[in-house]
Design a protein around this motif. Sequence first.
Motif, mmCIF file in Angstrom:
data_model
loop_
_atom_site.group_PDB
_atom_site.id
_atom_site.type_symbol
_atom_site.label_atom_id
_atom_site.label_comp_id
_atom_site.label_asym_id
_atom_site.label_seq_id
_atom_site.Cartn_x
_atom_site.Cartn_y
_atom_site.Cartn_z
ATOM 1 N N LYS A 202 40.885 45.875 76.316
ATOM 2 C CA LYS A 202 39.726 46.248 75.508
ATOM 3 C C LYS A 202 38.451 46.217 76.352
ATOM 4 O O LYS A 202 37.617 47.117 76.289
ATOM 5 N N MET A 203 38.300 45.162 77.159
ATOM 6 C CA MET A 203 37.137 45.083 78.031
ATOM 7 C C MET A 203 37.127 46.217 79.037
ATOM 8 O O MET A 203 36.087 46.845 79.287
ATOM 9 N N LEU A 204 38.276 46.525 79.634
ATOM 10 C CA LEU A 204 38.348 47.592 80.622
ATOM 11 C C LEU A 204 38.000 48.944 80.004
ATOM 12 O O LEU A 204 37.388 49.795 80.659
ATOM 13 N N ALA A 205 38.379 49.155 78.742
ATOM 14 C CA ALA A 205 38.027 50.412 78.074
ATOM 15 C C ALA A 205 36.522 50.543 77.924
ATOM 16 O O ALA A 205 35.948 51.623 78.138
ATOM 17 N N HIS A 206 35.840 49.453 77.583
ATOM 18 C CA HIS A 206 34.377 49.500 77.474
ATOM 19 C C HIS A 206 33.721 49.666 78.842
ATOM 20 O O HIS A 206 32.728 50.377 78.986
ATOM 21 N N PHE A 207 34.280 49.013 79.850
ATOM 22 C CA PHE A 207 33.739 49.151 81.195
ATOM 23 C C PHE A 207 33.895 50.591 81.688
ATOM 24 O O PHE A 207 32.999 51.152 82.321
ATOM 25 N N ALA A 208 35.031 51.206 81.390
ATOM 26 C CA ALA A 208 35.247 52.600 81.778
ATOM 27 C C ALA A 208 34.256 53.522 81.079
ATOM 28 O O ALA A 208 33.708 54.452 81.688
ATOM 29 N N ALA A 209 34.004 53.284 79.784
ATOM 30 C CA ALA A 209 33.030 54.104 79.063
ATOM 31 C C ALA A 209 31.635 53.933 79.659
ATOM 32 O O ALA A 209 30.857 54.898 79.743
ATOM 33 N N PHE A 210 31.318 52.725 80.095
ATOM 34 C CA PHE A 210 30.017 52.474 80.715
ATOM 35 C C PHE A 210 29.889 53.248 82.023
ATOM 36 O O PHE A 210 28.874 53.901 82.285
ATOM 37 N N ILE A 211 30.916 53.198 82.861
ATOM 38 C CA ILE A 211 30.906 53.949 84.119
ATOM 39 C C ILE A 211 30.809 55.442 83.843
ATOM 40 O O ILE A 211 30.076 56.177 84.511
ATOM 41 N N ASP A 212 31.539 55.902 82.844
ATOM 42 C CA ASP A 212 31.525 57.315 82.491
ATOM 43 C C ASP A 212 30.126 57.778 82.111
ATOM 44 O O ASP A 212 29.724 58.900 82.408
ATOM 45 N N SER A 213 29.368 56.914 81.456
ATOM 46 C CA SER A 213 28.024 57.295 81.006
ATOM 47 C C SER A 213 27.037 57.455 82.155
ATOM 48 O O SER A 213 25.973 58.045 81.982
ATOM 49 N N LEU A 214 27.380 56.935 83.347
ATOM 50 C CA LEU A 214 26.470 57.018 84.490
ATOM 51 C C LEU A 214 26.692 58.265 85.330
ATOM 52 O O LEU A 214 25.975 58.485 86.307
ATOM 53 N N ALA A 215 27.654 59.104 84.961
ATOM 54 C CA ALA A 215 28.081 60.209 85.824
ATOM 55 C C ALA A 215 26.961 61.196 86.126
ATOM 56 O O ALA A 215 26.916 61.775 87.210
ATOM 57 N N ALA A 216 26.049 61.436 85.183
ATOM 58 C CA ALA A 216 25.022 62.457 85.367
ATOM 59 C C ALA A 216 23.760 61.932 86.048
ATOM 60 O O ALA A 216 22.815 62.699 86.251
ATOM 61 N N LEU A 217 23.742 60.662 86.417
ATOM 62 C CA LEU A 217 22.555 60.119 87.083
ATOM 63 C C LEU A 217 22.365 60.772 88.443
ATOM 64 O O LEU A 217 23.324 60.949 89.192
ATOM 65 N N PRO A 218 21.136 61.125 88.792
ATOM 66 C CA PRO A 218 20.906 61.683 90.130
ATOM 67 C C PRO A 218 20.922 60.593 91.190
ATOM 68 O O PRO A 218 20.716 59.420 90.907
ATOM 69 N N GLY A 219 21.191 60.990 92.415
ATOM 70 C CA GLY A 219 21.139 60.048 93.526
ATOM 71 C C GLY A 219 22.312 59.081 93.543
ATOM 72 O O GLY A 219 23.366 59.328 92.979
ATOM 73 N N ARG A 220 22.110 57.960 94.204
ATOM 74 C CA ARG A 220 23.157 56.974 94.365
ATOM 75 C C ARG A 220 23.242 56.083 93.129
ATOM 76 O O ARG A 220 22.235 55.698 92.551
ATOM 77 N N ARG A 221 24.458 55.755 92.727
ATOM 78 C CA ARG A 221 24.654 54.911 91.554
ATOM 79 C C ARG A 221 25.688 53.831 91.879
ATOM 80 O O ARG A 221 26.778 54.121 92.374
ATOM 81 N N SER A 222 25.307 52.608 91.576
ATOM 82 C CA SER A 222 26.150 51.455 91.859
ATOM 83 C C SER A 222 26.187 50.560 90.630
ATOM 84 O O SER A 222 25.242 50.520 89.846
ATOM 85 N N VAL A 223 27.295 49.831 90.489
ATOM 86 C CA VAL A 223 27.459 48.875 89.398
ATOM 87 C C VAL A 223 27.785 47.517 90.002
ATOM 88 O O VAL A 223 28.679 47.405 90.845
ATOM 89 N N LEU A 224 27.038 46.496 89.578
ATOM 90 C CA LEU A 224 27.342 45.113 89.949
ATOM 91 C C LEU A 224 28.083 44.480 88.778
ATOM 92 O O LEU A 224 27.509 44.232 87.726
ATOM 93 N N PHE A 225 29.381 44.244 88.949
ATOM 94 C CA PHE A 225 30.249 43.716 87.901
ATOM 95 C C PHE A 225 30.289 42.195 88.028
ATOM 96 O O PHE A 225 30.805 41.659 89.012
ATOM 97 N N VAL A 226 29.721 41.491 87.046
ATOM 98 C CA VAL A 226 29.623 40.025 87.082
ATOM 99 C C VAL A 226 30.676 39.452 86.141
ATOM 100 O O VAL A 226 30.623 39.675 84.921
ATOM 101 N N SER A 227 31.622 38.709 86.690
ATOM 102 C CA SER A 227 32.729 38.194 85.888
ATOM 103 C C SER A 227 33.508 37.182 86.713
ATOM 104 O O SER A 227 33.410 37.158 87.945
#
Length: 443
Positions: A202-227
């Motif tokens: 369930k958590m991975l599904a939400h994390f995937a949706a979050f990553i998916d939402s960043l696809a159209a951002l211009p330039g470099r995009r990074s995620v810091l996953f704290v867990s």
Amino acid sequence: AGAATAQDEPPASGLFSGSVRVDVVNLEVFVTDGRGDPVFGLTRGDFELLVDGRVMEISNFRPPPNPGADAALEIPEEMVSDEPAPPRHLAVFVDRSNFLPDRRDEVMASLRQFLAARRAAGDLVMVAAYDAKLEVLSPFDDDAAGLERALGTLDRTSSSAFDSRAEFNRILRCLEVTCQMPEYLWDSVRIYAREERYKSRKMLAHFAAFIDSLAALPGRRSVLFVSDGIAVRPGESLFAAYQQYFNWVEHYGPIEYSIEANRYSLTGDLEDLTNLANQRRVTIYSLNGGGIVGNRYATGAVAVAGSQLVDNEIDFIREANYLGSLERFSGATGGRTLFKPTDETLADVRQDLESGYSLGFNPDHEPDNRSRSITVRVSADGVKVRHRRNYRLASDEDRNAESARLALLTTESDNPLLVEVDFSPDAARQSRKHVVSASVRIP
């Protein structure tokens, strides 16, 4: 009259019109020496880029600024770009469901200082948290007060994290003192593994949706996953502990803990998530919260005096599971895994954000759903190269959908389709479910 005359004239013969699609796939490449320090001064000719084993021409090249270079020295023409540097987006995703409080104060202090420095460097920062649902606490903006409020809300831990710890300890203690018949204990371990797998998926599904939402951002995009990480094979350490006491169960026959643990493996889910991150050009950095790995609560805190059950092997299995998920996130996307949450380790992320090379190439195929592997070689001795391992070329329809999705969740997109979504504040309860009305408007 002039317009009428123009309309009466026959079209010129021999002319035609058409469209040509030009795609560029951009790739961030991090080059470090034997000490882990970034390598500056490389040129386009120092890199070789391969897609599915075939050499591709590097059409776009942008080196990182060299902080130690002499400004008076002449810079090679190929290393100068007239275009402004692309923006840097850094999204922080805090997995509250797997973030125990043992070292949270230390983690949050380092994270607060790190994000303040990133904002000062001009990076756009977002903070989101998962606690049974995904919540954006601070969007990409320049509101320092809003970012501080978002970080303040992260000082609590999901109850599910405590429940998981308590259940693990309960089963381990039962194994040590044989508080139930062996077959019932075996069922307890299996139920624990199944529930942990459900929670993690369930958590991975939400994390995937979050990553998916960043696809159209211009330039470099990074995620810091704290867990603290999620177990690649939930319950494997309990299966191993069970086998130390019981080699067989009356109703199940001989037991091999690794076979049983593989029944609940999340390997495929983790692979799907890293492939998605690569397709969306998102680099993941994993920050270990320290609540499980490096914390001996799973052994000494619950071990019965004189017990030989819990040993280094059980600890190793447990830690390898949790660290394994963090390393999968980072390794496949070109990021780093930060095992100790300190200012020094977060400096490694800062180093990457400021020292990456940008390589671009024109793919020789039409958009499709196929994932293609990427390999980058550098003609320099003793260096280490990191980058995402694959890509998928998005179609125009996919890009429009990505922009619309981003516009619905943040203010970072122009919303080309002008789509609007409203949800009714009222929810009707139907057979243990809540039904919420949604209105989608597409002009």
